[in-house]
Enzyme design. Structure first.
Site, mmCIF file in Angstrom:
data_model
loop_
_atom_site.group_PDB
_atom_site.id
_atom_site.type_symbol
_atom_site.label_atom_id
_atom_site.label_comp_id
_atom_site.label_asym_id
_atom_site.label_seq_id
_atom_site.Cartn_x
_atom_site.Cartn_y
_atom_site.Cartn_z
ATOM 1 N N LYS A 52 0.966 -1.065 0.185
ATOM 2 C CA LYS A 52 -0.494 0.217 -0.212
ATOM 3 C C LYS A 52 0.862 1.474 0.170
ATOM 4 C CE LYS A 52 -3.787 1.703 2.489
ATOM 5 N NZ LYS A 52 -4.396 1.914 3.586
ATOM 6 N N SER A 127 -10.110 1.108 3.509
ATOM 7 C CA SER A 127 -8.297 2.434 2.103
ATOM 8 C C SER A 127 -8.088 1.368 1.497
ATOM 9 C CB SER A 127 -8.169 3.194 3.166
ATOM 10 O OG SER A 127 -7.852 2.612 4.218
ATOM 11 N N SER A 151 -9.583 -1.317 6.872
ATOM 12 C CA SER A 151 -9.203 -1.065 5.648
ATOM 13 C C SER A 151 -7.801 -1.919 5.745
ATOM 14 C CB SER A 151 -8.197 -0.027 5.763
ATOM 15 O OG SER A 151 -8.894 1.820 5.419
HETATM 16 N N1 GLN Z 1 -12.802 2.735 6.786
HETATM 17 C C1 GLN Z 1 -12.081 3.583 8.470
HETATM 18 C C2 GLN Z 1 -11.368 5.180 8.636
HETATM 19 O O1 GLN Z 1 -12.209 6.156 7.299
HETATM 20 C C3 GLN Z 1 -10.692 2.642 8.630
HETATM 21 C C4 GLN Z 1 -9.528 3.679 7.605
HETATM 22 C C5 GLN Z 1 -8.634 3.084 7.994
HETATM 23 O O2 GLN Z 1 -8.669 1.870 8.857
HETATM 24 N N2 GLN Z 1 -7.294 3.228 7.282
HETATM 25 O O3 GLN Z 1 -11.189 5.509 8.982
#
Ligand code: GLN
Length: 451
Positions: A52, A127, A151
């Site tokens: 990532k 994400s 994410s």
């Molecule tokens: N969707 C969650 C957020 O936007 C989780 C993000 C993540 O785990 N990086 O905070």
């Protein structure tokens, strides 16, 4: 290092697949550089990894899919990257994600949205959507993502692969760009459970470069790879199940009855503070993010506006550098930390977090593992939620608790819906008890119940 001809062929074939991929999951490749890495000989030999774009690789771009870091090159590698290479792994490229890992659909990226390989009109989740989609398309054996609130697990569920979030502190965060430091973890994705276990075994452990990493007993690879069902599994009740997608619910109930038949003791549980996990998570992570992202001021990192006035330089750099979702979080986070509101929001959310943690500690005294859906719904349409933050935030309803509490969790691919979309279920266990998760997942895989 000279690569064997079979390895060269593997990399060529993966490179070809990346070039032909339509998912927009891989944003940079480094196939030609792999041979220059000091590749060791270990249990990750010949395994390819996509990373990532918020995990540092020395001398490679590190943008977090944000304008503010466009062109930034990392001068060092994350500890996980060093460990993978030392153990024979091949780092072949970097993946698309939501800007600074803030989102649940991988649409908030300067590189454009990631598309779900199972249906290109749908999101891949986020994400770490690029890392999940890439593995689903066989562009690498394994990928790394970050899991601050789901994410890794949510995109893994949307793309039909395994997605693992470790106990907080198990895997060094050194070289992971901070989002919300007391929640952030590096997670692992793959189609093969064995590859997740091997990678976990290699990258976990205390790291002097990350003071929040923990020196905890490391299980042997043999123990991690055993197959056994937990004695007791906590399951959720109808009131919650009736609020989720009916095909996910059916799959959940099917697994519960299968476990029962196999002699597992099923215990119905109330999820502690279920209504409060989303607000608690977002108050705390936005507060931490607003502080972490203050380092992007145009002076020390990344892009800088040309203004001669210092204040104006900060304002212009940050206004142009961040997009709407990141700005929303910085502003909300700053608000909940400001003197008049600190007690009402930030400090209260910290107290709720402590209560949630206490309740889960209690729960794990009488259950070995908890079974949850990974997501309340199947993959949704691109653009369906990108303009509606509240709707987007609720995509994480079943994943954020593990980050509030710190315990490990794993998305398991559980077959497909009538429209051929992946369904994922999640198992969680007590902190530092990854063994239970892996043994449980292995045992389910052996039974082939979803084929
Ligand atoms: N969707 C969650 C957020 O936007 C989780 C993000 C993540 O785990 N990086 O905070």
């Amino acid at each position: 290092m000279n690569l064997s001809s079979s390895l060269k062929d593997k990399l060529l074939s993966e490179k070809d697949k990346v070039l032909n991929s339509k998912s927009n999951s891989v944003i940079r490749t480094r196939f030609s550089k792999v041979k220059n890495d000091k590749i060791g000989n270990g249990i990750l030999s010949n395994k390819s990894f996509l990373i990532k774009d918020n995990i540092a690789i020395k001398n490679e771009k590190l943008t977090c899919c944000s304008n503010i870091l466009k062109g930034y090159i990392s001068p060092f590698s994350a500890t996980v990257i060093d460990k993978i290479i030392e153990n024979g792994g091949l780092i072949t490229g970097q993946t698309n994600c939501d800007e600074f890992a803030m989102g649940s659909s991988s649409e908030y990226s300067i590189f454009g949205p990631v598309k779900n390989p199972h249906n290109e009109k749908l999101v891949a989740g986020g994400s770490s959507g690029g890392s999940a989609a890439a593995v689903a398309e066989n562009l690498s054996d394994i990928s790394l993502g970050s899991d601050t609130g789901g994410s890794v697990r949510q995109p893994a569920a949307f793309c039909g692969i395994y997605g693992f979030k470790p106990t907080y502190g198990r895997i060094s965060r050194y070289g992971l760009v901070s989002h919300a430091s007391s929640f952030d973890t590096i997670g692992i994705m793959s189609k093969k459970l064995d590859d997740i276990i091997k990678t976990f075994y290699v990258v976990s452990g205390k790291d002097p470069k990350d003071s929040t990493s923990v020196d905890h007993k490391k299980e042997s690879l043999k123990n991690l790879s055993k197959k056994s069902l937990p004695k007791t599994v906590g399951v959720i009740k109808d009131d919650i199940l009736n609020s989720i997608d009916v095909e996910i619910k059916d799959r959940y109930l099917f697994l519960v009855s299968n476990l029962k038949e196999s002699g597992v003791k099923i215990k119905e549980i109330d999820l502690p503070f279920f209504k409060h996990v989303i607000p608690t998570y977002y108050v705390l992570t936005m507060a931490e993010a607003s502080s972490n992202l203050s380092r992007y001021d145009g002076i020390r990192y990344g892009n800088r506006s040309s203004s001669k006035d210092l204040n104006q330089l900060y304002v212009e750099t940050r206004s142009k550098g961040f997009s709407d979702e990141v700005k929303r979080r910085i502003m909300t986070g700053t608000y909940v930390l400001s003197s008049g509101y600190y007690d009402a929001y930030f400090s209260k959310a910290l107290k709720v977090r402590r209560l949630i943690k206490k309740s889960y500690n209690q729960l794990f005294k009488s259950t070995d593992s908890i079974l949850l859906p990974s997501t309340p719904e199947l993959p949704f349409k691109i653009e369906d939620r990108s303009k509606d933050p509240m709707k987007m935030y609720f995509a994480d309803i079943f994943t954020v608790t593990s980050n509030l509490v710190g315990n490990p969790a794993l998305n398991i691919p559980c077959g497909f819906s009538k429209k051929d979309l992946p369904i994922g279920l999640q198992i969680i266990s007590n902190s530092f008890n990854e063994e239970t998760l892996f043994n449980f997942a292995h045992s389910l895989k052996e039974r082939n119940i979803f084929d």
